[in-house]
Design a protein around this motif. Structure first.
Motif, PDB file in Angstrom:
ATOM      1  N   GLU A   1      -6.224   2.424   9.613  1.00  0.00           N
ATOM      2  CA  GLU A   1      -4.818   2.460   9.192  1.00  0.00           C
ATOM      3  C   GLU A   1      -3.909   2.751  10.380  1.00  0.00           C
ATOM      4  O   GLU A   1      -2.822   2.180  10.484  1.00  0.00           O
TER       5      GLU A   1
ATOM      6  N   CYS B   1      -4.606   2.959  -2.506  1.00  0.00           N
ATOM      7  CA  CYS B   1      -3.270   2.842  -1.903  1.00  0.00           C
ATOM      8  C   CYS B   1      -3.221   1.662  -0.937  1.00  0.00           C
ATOM      9  O   CYS B   1      -2.240   0.903  -0.922  1.00  0.00           O
ATOM     10  N   VAL B   2      -4.264   1.515  -0.116  1.00  0.00           N
ATOM     11  CA  VAL B   2      -4.324   0.389   0.829  1.00  0.00           C
ATOM     12  C   VAL B   2      -4.273  -0.932   0.075  1.00  0.00           C
ATOM     13  O   VAL B   2      -3.561  -1.863   0.458  1.00  0.00           O
TER      14      VAL B   2
ATOM     15  N   LEU C   1      -0.746  -1.538  -1.363  1.00  0.00           N
ATOM     16  CA  LEU C   1       0.181  -1.890  -0.283  1.00  0.00           C
ATOM     17  C   LEU C   1      -0.093  -3.313   0.222  1.00  0.00           C
ATOM     18  O   LEU C   1       0.838  -4.033   0.598  1.00  0.00           O
TER      19      LEU C   1
ATOM     20  N   PHE D   1       0.132   7.861  -4.362  1.00  0.00           N
ATOM     21  CA  PHE D   1       0.330   8.689  -3.176  1.00  0.00           C
ATOM     22  C   PHE D   1       0.116  10.166  -3.490  1.00  0.00           C
ATOM     23  O   PHE D   1      -0.305  10.936  -2.625  1.00  0.00           O
TER      24      PHE D   1
ATOM     25  N   PHE E   1       1.092   5.566   5.046  1.00  0.00           N
ATOM     26  CA  PHE E   1       1.375   4.833   3.798  1.00  0.00           C
ATOM     27  C   PHE E   1       2.873   4.851   3.489  1.00  0.00           C
ATOM     28  O   PHE E   1       3.448   3.834   3.092  1.00  0.00           O
TER      29      PHE E   1
END
Length: 345
Positions: A62, A128-129, A132, A158, A170
């Motif tokens: 990330e 979350c990845v 997104l 989150f 993020f």
């Protein structure tokens, strides 16, 4: 520059305590305290690639993505794919898709968004990845109307992320999307708030250039000088960091667009035929603009707008307006044909 071959890098990285007891955020804080930003970024790149910690190898992906190091990200994806840790292999699978989307974009984004809709994971950080990445796909496809569906979902996801540094990355990605979301909805105070938040927090120079370009365009219906301030800022940074694609976009498309819109076209040139036509419209040379537009495919609401403006055709302007709204959910640039239509009454 490969710092692994210098004494400075070796000494800097060897001074880091047991990496298996440190988080990525702690290492980043340490390096940024000891070095200037550019040096610290290069050291972080090297650290992420050579770390033996499973956590660093996962979350380092990330860091590399957020800072635009896509080639390095691919190397780290390859390492994680070979890991004996199942979690690392799962993260590698998703970040490979992140790399693929960055390198291919276009229609690949539609297939990727569909693929991700069926992907399940029990890892809240990886979820979350994934979300997104879905959001990025809809951005590629200019499906801004779908952004709102993700905002509440991401906020809840989150809340489950315990790693402070990962949450920072993020949120930085989310702020960039929120800028676009509010911009296309013509909510400029909110849009600019998130834009400046990104500028204040990111360490990615390409992101800074892109943000200044887009900030400049948010002044399309306000002031020429404020818009040009950001475009010139973007140009200087793009030149400093040798971002040739950005320089071309700024000087052949963005500056000509804004200048033509405000009829400030003295000395303004472009090798983009549609922007050449826009410049001719600003000068009142409608026949020349039509001739230029006949040489290019009218494949965007912007080009349709130029054609409608050159021909002073209400029907074409209305088609442009409808394309901005229906295909892009773009209530900001839909004001271009709408304002012309109002002036023609």
């Amino acid at each position: 520059m490969k710092y692994s071959k210098t004494g400075m890098a070796a000494n800097s990285l060897s001074s880091i305590p047991d990496e298996n007891k440190l988080s990525l955020g702690q290492v980043q804080l340490m390096l940024f305290r000891e070095h200037n930003n550019e040096t610290a970024l290069q050291l972080m790149r090297q650290f992420c690639l050579q770390s033996t910690s499973d956590e660093i190898k996962k979350k380092g992906m990330e860091f590399l993505y957020t800072n635009g190091y896509i080639n390095d990200l691919q190397l780290l994806v390859n390492k994680n794919r070979e890991s004996s840790n199942a979690s690392n292999r799962e993260w590698a699978e998703i970040y490979q898709l992140v790399v693929n989307r960055k390198r291919q974009s276009g229609q690949y984004s539609r297939a990727l968004a569909e693929h991700l809709s069926f992907y399940k994971t029990d890892d809240p950080e990886l979820q979350c990845v994934i979300e997104l990445l879905k959001l990025a796909c809809h951005f590629d496809l200019r499906e801004f109307g779908k952004f709102g569906n993700f905002l509440d979902k991401l906020s809840d996801l989150f809340d489950a992320v315990e790693d402070v540094q990962l949450l920072f990355y993020f949120n930085l990605r989310l702020y960039q999307n929120l800028f676009i979301y509010y911009w296309t909805r013509n909510e400029l105070i909110m849009a600019r708030k998130y834009a400046f938040r990104v500028l204040n927090e990111t360490t990615n120079n390409q992101t800074i250039v892109n943000m200044h370009i887009n900030l400049g365009l948010t002044y399309t219906f306000d002031t020429y000088f404020q818009g040009m301030y950001h475009l010139n800022k973007a140009s200087k940074l793009a030149e400093k960091y040798h971002y040739q694609d950005s320089l071309r976009a700024i000087h052949q498309q963005n500056i000509p667009f804004l200048s033509a819109h405000f009829k400030q076209v003295d000395g303004i040139v472009s090798d983009d035929k549609s922007e050449q036509a826009h410049i001719e419209i600003a000068k009142g040379n409608y026949d020349q603009a039509i001739k230029l537009l006949n040489e290019v495919p009218i494949d965007s609401p912007f080009k349709l707008y130029y054609l409608g403006a050159a021909k002073q055709d209400k029907n074409i302007l209305l088609q442009s307006y409808n394309q901005f709204i229906e295909k892009r959910s773009d209530y900001f640039f839909s004001r271009l044909p709408l304002n012309d239509l109002a002036d023609m009454k």
